[in-house]
Design a protein around this motif. Structure first.
Motif: not given
Length: 150
Positions: A78, A81, A84-85
């Motif tokens: 998470q 992520e 990455e976002n």
């Protein structure tokens, strides 16, 4: 809009990462200087500053992710992520920012500041507390580490 300086409240008590967070905030504040500086200087300086920010962000995220992997942080996927976002959001904004739109540069500064401060305060603090708890455990003294892929 004004610069935000480092505060001890931003510390997550993982020295290596706290140093990196200070550096990251320093680069964001360099971007502030470009975004709020003389309009004629903006097109000249913005690309260099964005490159510095992107390079350091990549280095910093990789450092955090290595620590999370080393200590087998259960929320690592998470957290990755979120990283990455952030990179995707930043990448989407860069063309307009780099084209010389100083107002958009100021908006980007606010986005960067909000994201970084909130990410440190919540997401990074969560994994740091986990790592610190493991480091204090008696089992940690006997733990053998292997580099990822080794």
């Amino acid at each position: 809009m004004e610069k935000v300086e480092w505060q001890d409240a931003y510390c997550i008590d993982v020295d290596e990462i706290d140093v990196q967070h200070r550096k990251l905030l320093s680069i964001v504040n360099e971007f502030f200087d470009v975004a709020t500086g003389h309009p004629a200087d903006y097109p000249i300086k913005v690309g260099r500053c964005l490159k510095k920010l992107a390079d350091y962000t990549h280095y910093h995220f990789a450092s955090e992710e290595m620590l999370m992997e080393r200590y087998q942080f259960p929320g690592m996927s998470q957290h990755k992520e979120e990283h990455e976002n952030f990179v995707l959001q930043l990448s989407a904004k860069v063309p307009q920012i780099a084209s010389g739109n100083q107002a958009m540069g100021q908006e980007l500064y606010q986005f960067l500041l909000d994201w970084i401060v909130n990410h440190i305060a919540y997401s990074d603090k969560l994994w740091a507390d986990y790592v610190i708890a493991i480091q204090k455990s008696p089992e940690e003294e006997n733990r053998v580490y292997r580099r990822p892929g080794a």
